[in-house]
Design an enzyme around this catalytic site. Structure first.
Site, mmCIF file in Angstrom:
data_model
loop_
_atom_site.group_PDB
_atom_site.id
_atom_site.type_symbol
_atom_site.label_atom_id
_atom_site.label_comp_id
_atom_site.label_asym_id
_atom_site.label_seq_id
_atom_site.Cartn_x
_atom_site.Cartn_y
_atom_site.Cartn_z
ATOM 1 C CE LYS A 147 -3.216 25.622 -5.504
ATOM 2 N NZ LYS A 147 -2.344 26.555 -4.757
ATOM 3 C CG ASN A 185 8.838 10.254 -0.920
ATOM 4 O OD1 ASN A 185 8.079 9.873 -1.809
ATOM 5 N ND2 ASN A 185 8.903 11.527 -0.552
ATOM 6 C CG ASP A 223 -2.285 15.451 -1.451
ATOM 7 O OD1 ASP A 223 -3.065 16.087 -2.200
ATOM 8 O OD2 ASP A 223 -1.596 15.995 -0.585
ATOM 9 C CD GLU A 259 -2.745 1.315 2.439
ATOM 10 O OE1 GLU A 259 -3.795 1.981 2.371
ATOM 11 O OE2 GLU A 259 -2.369 0.748 3.487
ATOM 12 C CD GLU A 262 -6.797 4.783 9.649
ATOM 13 O OE1 GLU A 262 -6.128 4.104 10.431
ATOM 14 O OE2 GLU A 262 -6.578 4.802 8.408
#
Length: 212
Positions: A122, A96, A118, A44, A192
């Site tokens: 933009k 990362n 996320d 994940e 969550e």
């Protein structure tokens, strides 16, 4: 997303190397050795506080799971859950995902989960979206032949963008739902964020795509 600083997080992570694997680049190509079995490995990307992978690991003991989370103040919550459950088929990485191929070898992973990533709405931030083509290239490299991505979000814009990105990359769409919770799938493990957004009445989008 504003993160609460937890100055104790690094020391807590360092104290539990059996759960959060240190120097994961040294494990590249040997993750089955880490788990000490030949079971499939699912990852994940952006595991957050770990609710989804904890549930998946409990539900599927014959699958190995790896959760990747870049923020130490977030991954410690997943670590706390994992310590309590002590699941042998789940490990965490404090790294990362931009450097995914540094940690996994070609054909080493069987499935990638992207949950409530996320949206980076933009246009100038397009390259940061986890379904952008450069990320797809990394997923394709580490996944086995015909490997899958399972993607969930409440963000319609990101979902539409991702479907276009998958299509442009030549991937095969094998499942799509524009309102996941209407399906009442008892096997669906919620994150969550998923619980939070669905309680507000937000529609949850989900798809499964496969590299050809």
């Amino acid at each position: 997303m504003r993160l609460r600083n937890k100055p104790w997080a690094k020391d807590y992570i360092d104290a539990h190397p059996q759960y959060i694997i240190p120097s994961p680049e040294k494990r590249k190509g040997d993750w089955k050795g880490v788990f000490q079995n030949d079971n499939p490995i699912h990852i994940e990307v952006g595991t957050g506080k770990g609710q989804f992978l904890i549930g998946m690991a409990k539900q599927n003991p014959h699958i190995n799971y790896i959760g990747i989370e870049a923020y130490q103040s977030v991954i410690v919550s997943a670590l706390e859950k994992l310590i309590e459950e002590d699941l042998p088929n789940l490990k965490l990485l404090d790294v990362n995902a931009e450097n995914l191929t540094d940690y996994f070898a070609q054909d080493e992973i069987d499935r990638v989960y992207l949950n409530f990533s996320d949206p980076w709405p933009k246009p100038r931030h397009e390259k940061r979206r986890l379904t952008y083509k450069t990320f797809l290239e990394q997923y394709e490299e580490v996944l086995v032949k015909n490997g899958e991505i399972h993607f969930k979000t409440d963000n319609q814009g990101l979902f539409e963008y991702s479907l276009q990105s998958f299509s442009a990359y030549g991937m095969l769409l094998t499942f799509v739902s524009l309102d996941l919770h209407k399906l009442e799938d008892k096997n669906n493990i919620m994150t969550e964020y998923e619980e939070k957004f669905s309680e507000k009445g937000n529609r949850i989008y989900r798809c499964e795509v496969q590299f050809k």
